[in-house]
Motif scaffolding. Sequence first.
Motif, PDB file in Angstrom:
ATOM      1  N   ALA A   1     -15.118  29.391  90.244  1.00  0.00           N
ATOM      2  CA  ALA A   1     -16.254  28.694  90.853  1.00  0.00           C
ATOM      3  C   ALA A   1     -16.085  28.636  92.378  1.00  0.00           C
ATOM      4  O   ALA A   1     -14.983  28.435  92.885  1.00  0.00           O
ATOM      5  CB  ALA A   1     -16.369  27.289  90.287  1.00  0.00           C
ATOM      6  N   LYS A   2     -17.185  28.818  93.044  1.00  0.00           N
ATOM      7  CA  LYS A   2     -17.202  28.799  94.504  1.00  0.00           C
ATOM      8  C   LYS A   2     -18.295  27.849  94.978  1.00  0.00           C
ATOM      9  O   LYS A   2     -19.278  27.627  94.288  1.00  0.00           O
ATOM     10  CB  LYS A   2     -17.482  30.194  95.049  1.00  0.00           C
ATOM     11  CG  LYS A   2     -16.598  31.272  94.444  1.00  0.00           C
ATOM     12  CD  LYS A   2     -15.862  32.021  95.491  1.00  0.00           C
ATOM     13  CE  LYS A   2     -15.006  33.141  94.966  1.00  0.00           C
ATOM     14  NZ  LYS A   2     -14.096  32.839  93.889  1.00  0.00           N
ATOM     15  N   SER A   3     -18.131  27.341  96.159  1.00  0.00           N
ATOM     16  CA  SER A   3     -19.171  26.509  96.755  1.00  0.00           C
ATOM     17  C   SER A   3     -20.373  27.390  97.099  1.00  0.00           C
ATOM     18  O   SER A   3     -20.282  28.623  97.125  1.00  0.00           O
ATOM     19  CB  SER A   3     -18.632  25.838  98.013  1.00  0.00           C
ATOM     20  OG  SER A   3     -18.247  26.818  98.957  1.00  0.00           O
ATOM     21  N   ARG A   4     -21.472  26.758  97.381  1.00  0.00           N
ATOM     22  CA  ARG A   4     -22.660  27.499  97.776  1.00  0.00           C
ATOM     23  C   ARG A   4     -22.353  28.302  99.038  1.00  0.00           C
ATOM     24  O   ARG A   4     -21.704  27.814  99.964  1.00  0.00           O
ATOM     25  CB  ARG A   4     -23.781  26.518  98.047  1.00  0.00           C
ATOM     26  CG  ARG A   4     -25.077  27.176  98.434  1.00  0.00           C
ATOM     27  CD  ARG A   4     -26.153  26.128  98.386  1.00  0.00           C
ATOM     28  NE  ARG A   4     -27.316  26.514  99.125  1.00  0.00           N
ATOM     29  CZ  ARG A   4     -28.447  25.838  99.073  1.00  0.00           C
ATOM     30  NH1 ARG A   4     -28.529  24.748  98.348  1.00  0.00           N
ATOM     31  NH2 ARG A   4     -29.471  26.232  99.761  1.00  0.00           N
ATOM     32  N   GLY A   5     -22.775  29.569  99.055  1.00  0.00           N
ATOM     33  CA  GLY A   5     -22.549  30.416 100.214  1.00  0.00           C
ATOM     34  C   GLY A   5     -22.206  31.836  99.807  1.00  0.00           C
ATOM     35  O   GLY A   5     -22.266  32.209  98.637  1.00  0.00           O
ATOM     36  N   PHE A   6     -21.840  32.621 100.786  1.00  0.00           N
ATOM     37  CA  PHE A   6     -21.501  34.035 100.615  1.00  0.00           C
ATOM     38  C   PHE A   6     -19.985  34.156 100.677  1.00  0.00           C
ATOM     39  O   PHE A   6     -19.370  33.749 101.661  1.00  0.00           O
ATOM     40  CB  PHE A   6     -22.166  34.861 101.717  1.00  0.00           C
ATOM     41  CG  PHE A   6     -23.658  34.990 101.541  1.00  0.00           C
ATOM     42  CD1 PHE A   6     -24.224  36.224 101.268  1.00  0.00           C
ATOM     43  CD2 PHE A   6     -24.493  33.882 101.639  1.00  0.00           C
ATOM     44  CE1 PHE A   6     -25.595  36.354 101.104  1.00  0.00           C
ATOM     45  CE2 PHE A   6     -25.858  33.996 101.470  1.00  0.00           C
ATOM     46  CZ  PHE A   6     -26.419  35.237 101.198  1.00  0.00           C
ATOM     47  N   HIS A   7     -19.389  34.713  99.631  1.00  0.00           N
ATOM     48  CA  HIS A   7     -17.928  34.737  99.492  1.00  0.00           C
ATOM     49  C   HIS A   7     -17.418  36.160  99.312  1.00  0.00           C
ATOM     50  O   HIS A   7     -17.940  36.906  98.478  1.00  0.00           O
ATOM     51  CB  HIS A   7     -17.504  33.895  98.288  1.00  0.00           C
ATOM     52  CG  HIS A   7     -17.966  32.491  98.389  1.00  0.00           C
ATOM     53  ND1 HIS A   7     -17.267  31.533  99.091  1.00  0.00           N
ATOM     54  CD2 HIS A   7     -19.085  31.871  97.900  1.00  0.00           C
ATOM     55  CE1 HIS A   7     -17.920  30.390  99.019  1.00  0.00           C
ATOM     56  NE2 HIS A   7     -19.029  30.566  98.317  1.00  0.00           N
ATOM     57  N   LEU A   8     -16.404  36.508 100.058  1.00  0.00           N
ATOM     58  CA  LEU A   8     -15.748  37.803  99.937  1.00  0.00           C
ATOM     59  C   LEU A   8     -14.866  37.790  98.690  1.00  0.00           C
ATOM     60  O   LEU A   8     -13.948  36.977  98.595  1.00  0.00           O
ATOM     61  CB  LEU A   8     -14.921  38.065 101.189  1.00  0.00           C
ATOM     62  CG  LEU A   8     -14.393  39.468 101.413  1.00  0.00           C
ATOM     63  CD1 LEU A   8     -15.518  40.489 101.458  1.00  0.00           C
ATOM     64  CD2 LEU A   8     -13.601  39.507 102.713  1.00  0.00           C
ATOM     65  N   VAL A   9     -15.145  38.668  97.732  1.00  0.00           N
ATOM     66  CA  VAL A   9     -14.425  38.649  96.447  1.00  0.00           C
ATOM     67  C   VAL A   9     -13.801  39.999  96.091  1.00  0.00           C
ATOM     68  O   VAL A   9     -13.362  40.189  94.952  1.00  0.00           O
ATOM     69  CB  VAL A   9     -15.340  38.171  95.291  1.00  0.00           C
ATOM     70  CG1 VAL A   9     -15.741  36.715  95.490  1.00  0.00           C
ATOM     71  CG2 VAL A   9     -16.564  39.070  95.139  1.00  0.00           C
ATOM     72  N   THR A  10     -13.729  40.909  97.025  1.00  0.00           N
ATOM     73  CA  THR A  10     -13.174  42.240  96.732  1.00  0.00           C
ATOM     74  C   THR A  10     -11.790  42.137  96.104  1.00  0.00           C
ATOM     75  O   THR A  10     -11.537  42.738  95.048  1.00  0.00           O
ATOM     76  CB  THR A  10     -13.092  43.089  98.022  1.00  0.00           C
ATOM     77  OG1 THR A  10     -14.346  43.056  98.698  1.00  0.00           O
ATOM     78  CG2 THR A  10     -12.713  44.525  97.701  1.00  0.00           C
ATOM     79  N   GLN A  11     -10.900  41.381  96.718  1.00  0.00           N
ATOM     80  CA  GLN A  11      -9.531  41.281  96.206  1.00  0.00           C
ATOM     81  C   GLN A  11      -9.474  40.545  94.873  1.00  0.00           C
ATOM     82  O   GLN A  11      -8.661  40.895  94.013  1.00  0.00           O
ATOM     83  CB  GLN A  11      -8.627  40.601  97.233  1.00  0.00           C
ATOM     84  CG  GLN A  11      -8.403  41.465  98.448  1.00  0.00           C
ATOM     85  CD  GLN A  11      -7.526  40.783  99.496  1.00  0.00           C
ATOM     86  OE1 GLN A  11      -7.236  39.600  99.423  1.00  0.00           O
ATOM     87  NE2 GLN A  11      -7.104  41.559 100.481  1.00  0.00           N
ATOM     88  N   GLU A  12     -10.334  39.556  94.682  1.00  0.00           N
ATOM     89  CA  GLU A  12     -10.367  38.832  93.407  1.00  0.00           C
ATOM     90  C   GLU A  12     -10.776  39.766  92.272  1.00  0.00           C
ATOM     91  O   GLU A  12     -10.236  39.688  91.164  1.00  0.00           O
ATOM     92  CB  GLU A  12     -11.334  37.645  93.513  1.00  0.00           C
ATOM     93  CG  GLU A  12     -11.292  36.713  92.337  1.00  0.00           C
ATOM     94  CD  GLU A  12     -12.174  35.485  92.510  1.00  0.00           C
ATOM     95  OE1 GLU A  12     -12.329  34.742  91.520  1.00  0.00           O
ATOM     96  OE2 GLU A  12     -12.707  35.244  93.622  1.00  0.00           O
ATOM     97  N   ILE A  13     -11.713  40.661  92.545  1.00  0.00           N
ATOM     98  CA  ILE A  13     -12.127  41.641  91.531  1.00  0.00           C
ATOM     99  C   ILE A  13     -11.005  42.640  91.281  1.00  0.00           C
ATOM    100  O   ILE A  13     -10.641  42.909  90.131  1.00  0.00           O
ATOM    101  CB  ILE A  13     -13.425  42.358  91.961  1.00  0.00           C
ATOM    102  CG1 ILE A  13     -14.600  41.369  91.967  1.00  0.00           C
ATOM    103  CG2 ILE A  13     -13.714  43.553  91.050  1.00  0.00           C
ATOM    104  CD1 ILE A  13     -15.869  41.909  92.595  1.00  0.00           C
ATOM    105  N   GLU A  14     -10.442  43.199  92.344  1.00  0.00           N
ATOM    106  CA  GLU A  14      -9.370  44.192  92.187  1.00  0.00           C
ATOM    107  C   GLU A  14      -8.176  43.615  91.425  1.00  0.00           C
ATOM    108  O   GLU A  14      -7.562  44.316  90.618  1.00  0.00           O
ATOM    109  CB  GLU A  14      -8.915  44.698  93.553  1.00  0.00           C
ATOM    110  CG  GLU A  14      -9.927  45.602  94.231  1.00  0.00           C
ATOM    111  CD  GLU A  14      -9.523  45.993  95.642  1.00  0.00           C
ATOM    112  OE1 GLU A  14     -10.009  47.044  96.111  1.00  0.00           O
ATOM    113  OE2 GLU A  14      -8.741  45.282  96.291  1.00  0.00           O
ATOM    114  N   ALA A  15      -7.864  42.352  91.645  1.00  0.00           N
ATOM    115  CA  ALA A  15      -6.722  41.726  90.964  1.00  0.00           C
ATOM    116  C   ALA A  15      -6.931  41.653  89.455  1.00  0.00           C
ATOM    117  O   ALA A  15      -5.967  41.683  88.698  1.00  0.00           O
ATOM    118  CB  ALA A  15      -6.476  40.333  91.527  1.00  0.00           C
ATOM    119  N   GLN A  16      -8.179  41.582  89.026  1.00  0.00           N
ATOM    120  CA  GLN A  16      -8.482  41.512  87.593  1.00  0.00           C
ATOM    121  C   GLN A  16      -8.823  42.874  87.006  1.00  0.00           C
ATOM    122  O   GLN A  16      -9.216  42.965  85.845  1.00  0.00           O
ATOM    123  CB  GLN A  16      -9.653  40.557  87.356  1.00  0.00           C
ATOM    124  CG  GLN A  16      -9.351  39.131  87.715  1.00  0.00           C
ATOM    125  CD  GLN A  16     -10.490  38.222  87.331  1.00  0.00           C
ATOM    126  OE1 GLN A  16     -10.864  38.130  86.166  1.00  0.00           O
ATOM    127  NE2 GLN A  16     -11.056  37.547  88.320  1.00  0.00           N
TER     128      GLN A  16
END
Length: 142
Positions: A12-27
């Motif tokens: 879960a993230k707060s409202r807004g635009f979040h960089l998630v490239t590494q979070e995706i690659e880690a999974q």
Amino acid sequence: MAWFQKEIILEAKSRGFHLVTQEIEAQLPELRRYQVGLVHIFIKHTSASLALNENADPTVRRDMENYFNQLAPENAPYYVHTYEGPDDMPAHIKAVLLGNSLNLPISHGRFNLGTWQGIYLNEHRNHGGRRRLVITLTGQTD
């Protein structure tokens, strides 16, 4: 040609635009097997979206949030769908404008992105919760 698909969950993230490239690659350790190919990333939600944009300067993400909040404001008098809260209808509008999927090239086991590009999760709700992505890989494996 090999195909692979899995569902991952972004925290879960707060409202807004979040960089998630590494979070995706880690999974997605399976990505390393693909020498050349494509990845399709699909978000299974109607009040969040995906985008590809600037990965270095966080003020870009803040400016994006500010722009889209003006484009689709809360409490607009013409909204009919209001029973899920003042942030819900604007979230749907933002998700339609930004989109629910990305197609990216894969090269040598990595997303082949530009130097300053990163994958964004655009959370349009005040309390959106965890977000589910379906990742589909296709291409030549090692």
